[in-house]
Design an enzyme around this catalytic site. Structure first.
Site, PDB file in Angstrom:
ATOM      1  N   LYS A  26      -4.665  10.140   2.850  1.00 28.35           N
ATOM      2  CA  LYS A  26      -5.557   9.322   3.566  1.00 28.35           C
ATOM      3  C   LYS A  26      -6.819  10.123   4.492  1.00 28.35           C
ATOM      4  CE  LYS A  26      -5.314   5.968   4.325  1.00 28.35           C
ATOM      5  NZ  LYS A  26      -6.251   4.839   3.477  1.00 28.35           N
ATOM      6  N   ASP A  39      -2.138  10.892  -2.400  1.00 25.28           N
ATOM      7  CA  ASP A  39      -2.455   9.776  -3.455  1.00 25.28           C
ATOM      8  C   ASP A  39      -2.531  10.329  -4.927  1.00 25.28           C
ATOM      9  OD1 ASP A  39      -2.821   8.820  -0.605  1.00 25.28           O
ATOM     10  OD2 ASP A  39      -2.654   7.022  -1.713  1.00 25.28           O
ATOM     11  N   GLN A  46      -2.445   2.829   9.862  1.00 24.89           N
ATOM     12  CA  GLN A  46      -0.958   3.067   9.181  1.00 24.89           C
ATOM     13  C   GLN A  46       0.028   3.625  10.049  1.00 24.89           C
ATOM     14  OE1 GLN A  46      -4.014   3.415   7.712  1.00 24.89           O
ATOM     15  NE2 GLN A  46      -3.662   2.600   5.584  1.00 24.89           N
ATOM     16  N   ARG A  57      -7.339  -0.484  -6.896  1.00 26.99           N
ATOM     17  CA  ARG A  57      -7.815   0.746  -5.849  1.00 26.99           C
ATOM     18  C   ARG A  57      -7.671   1.825  -6.702  1.00 26.99           C
ATOM     19  NH1 ARG A  57      -4.451   1.282  -0.536  1.00 26.99           N
ATOM     20  NH2 ARG A  57      -6.205   2.216   0.090  1.00 26.99           N
ATOM     21  N   ARG A 114       0.864  -1.340  -0.084  1.00 29.65           N
ATOM     22  CA  ARG A 114       0.078   0.186  -0.070  1.00 29.65           C
ATOM     23  C   ARG A 114       0.823   1.191  -0.104  1.00 29.65           C
ATOM     24  NH1 ARG A 114       2.426   2.328   3.586  1.00 29.65           N
ATOM     25  NH2 ARG A 114       0.791   3.893   3.601  1.00 29.65           N
ATOM     26  N   GLY A 115       0.249   2.351  -0.269  1.00 27.56           N
ATOM     27  CA  GLY A 115       0.796   3.695  -0.217  1.00 27.56           C
ATOM     28  C   GLY A 115       0.994   3.907  -1.782  1.00 27.56           C
TER      29      GLY A 115
HETATM   30  O1  MRU Z   1      -4.426   3.493   2.179  1.00 31.30           O
HETATM   31  P1  MRU Z   1      -3.145   3.511   1.962  1.00 31.30           P
HETATM   32  O2  MRU Z   1      -2.547   3.115   3.266  1.00 31.30           O
HETATM   33  O3  MRU Z   1      -2.519   3.075   0.495  1.00 31.30           O
HETATM   34  O4  MRU Z   1      -2.918   4.960   1.804  1.00 31.30           O
HETATM   35  C1  MRU Z   1      -1.679   5.933   1.785  1.00 31.30           C
HETATM   36  C2  MRU Z   1      -1.629   7.342   2.038  1.00 31.30           C
HETATM   37  O5  MRU Z   1      -2.584   7.854   2.062  1.00 31.30           O
HETATM   38  C3  MRU Z   1      -0.293   7.714   2.036  1.00 31.30           C
HETATM   39  O6  MRU Z   1      -0.368   9.000   2.708  1.00 31.30           O
HETATM   40  C4  MRU Z   1       0.037   8.361   0.297  1.00 31.30           C
HETATM   41  O7  MRU Z   1      -0.101   7.079  -0.309  1.00 31.30           O
HETATM   42  C5  MRU Z   1       1.362   8.832   0.187  1.00 31.30           C
HETATM   43  S1  MRU Z   1       2.376   7.553   0.223  1.00 31.30           S
HETATM   44  C6  MRU Z   1       3.959   8.157   0.038  1.00 31.30           C
END
Ligand code: MRU
Length: 341
Positions: free
Chosen positions: A244, A233, A192, A87, A44-45
């Protein structure tokens, strides 16, 4: 600790759902496994999802390389569709798959296409690491000496090809002696911040204080936080930022308390096809993520729940966006266009 390791025909993904209790890698040998790992957030991320999806498509190419070119291309289209449906919010997923899809347009035999796709996926991973290091160098200048920084979710090495976006800036600023403390939001529902960011920073010996999501205002009111620094994202052409869920609330709080609110994101996170953040698709996730913490039910099993995974922070609340090409300040529409043209 690498979140993604590739060798021909084999992708190892650090299972982030098990952290920080267990350090387990899952092995994927086909793209369906990679799609499942993205959907279930084992990886994820935003940037890490892009890198994993690119390798997922390479695994599909290796699986179908024995087919004639037309059938091979049809299978690639199918795999791209499956990977794109995992996603919806992080644009890095679509950006990475589109880069590989461009390779597929070349007038080359299947065997060469496969090799070039693999090279492209490796470049995506290597470029991401390099971009994070650059963001760290640019971004650290914004952090005052002795600062306490608040971050949300995980925008670290785990969420990228390494080093991290927001956490990359924090790492660089810490090395420079600028950071006294990093406050980390737990980041419900999937934690997270607590599970991943706290873990990553502790491994690096960066001082961390974990708080629950509803504590940020309290500490801002007490002048305990000097800036907020988050990842992204997807960033629209006008500078609106999807990140997030909970990020928007922090930006509102930061504005009220006159605290700078910074976003760190590489080029791959900008979606210039969207004029504003209103058009960014927001992922809705399984309600059980809110009814439970881990495997434990913390609410009535039948209670109604909504579970948007991201929110959009309007650009008016963003003090600056740290990119690998430099720092962008308002007017975002103009300055984003200028930086990326
Ligand atoms: O749902 P996730 O854990 O994939 O969400 C991740 C985030 O919101 C991070 O802040 C974002 O992807 C930036 S990661 C460098």
């Amino acid at each position: 600790m690498d979140s993604i390791k590739y060798e021909r025909g084999k992708l190892l993904l650090l299972d982030q759902t098990q952290l920080p209790i267990r350090i387990d890698y899952i092995e994927c040998n086909d793209y369906i496994c990679v799609a499942d790992a993205i959907r279930t957030m084992k990886v994820r991320g935003a940037p890490a999802i892009g890198v994993a999806a690119a390798y997922g498509l390479v695994l599909a190419a290796l699986e179908y390389q024995h087919l004639n070119k037309n059938d091979f291309l049809r299978k690639m289209e199918e795999a791209i569709m499956v990977l794109k449906q995992t996603r919806p919010t992080a644009v890095n997923l679509f950006w990475a798959l589109d880069r590989l899809a461009k390779v597929l347009q070349k007038d080359l035999p299947v065997e060469n296409l496969v090799d070039q796709m693999e090279k492209e996926a490796i470049s995506i991973q290597e470029e991401d690491l390099a971009m994070n290091i650059k963001m760290g160098e640019y971004g650290k200048e914004l952090i005052p000496y002795g600062a306490t920084v608040l971050t949300h979710c995980n925008a670290g090495a785990l969420a990228t090809a390494g080093y991290g976006t927001a956490l990359g800036v924090i790492r660089a600023a810490f090395k420079d002696g600028r950071i006294k403390m990093v406050f980390v939001d737990e980041t419900r529902p999937l934690l997270q911040g607590a599970r991943l960011t706290a873990f990553e920073l502790m491994e690096e010996k960066v001082p961390v204080t974990l708080i629950t999501d509803n504590m940020a205002a309290f500490f801002m009111q007490q002048d305990k936080i000097h800036c907020v620094l988050v990842g992204a994202d997807r960033i629209a052409a006008n500078g609106d930022v999807a990140n997030k869920i909970g990020t928007y609330g922090l930006a509102v709080l930061a504005r009220f308390h006159k605290i700078p609110f910074y976003v760190a994101a590489p080029q791959s996170t900008f979606d210039l096809s969207l004029n504003t953040g209103k058009d960014i698709p927001i992922e809705q996730r399984n309600p059980d993520e809110v009814r439970k913490i881990g495997q434990i039910w913390t609410a009535p099993k039948e209670v109604n729940v909504v579970n948007p995974a991201f929110d959009v922070t309007p650009h008016e609340l963003v003090t600056a966006i740290i990119t690998d090409k430099g720092i962008i300040k308002p007017d975002y529409s103009q300055n984003i266009k200028r930086l990326f043209s």
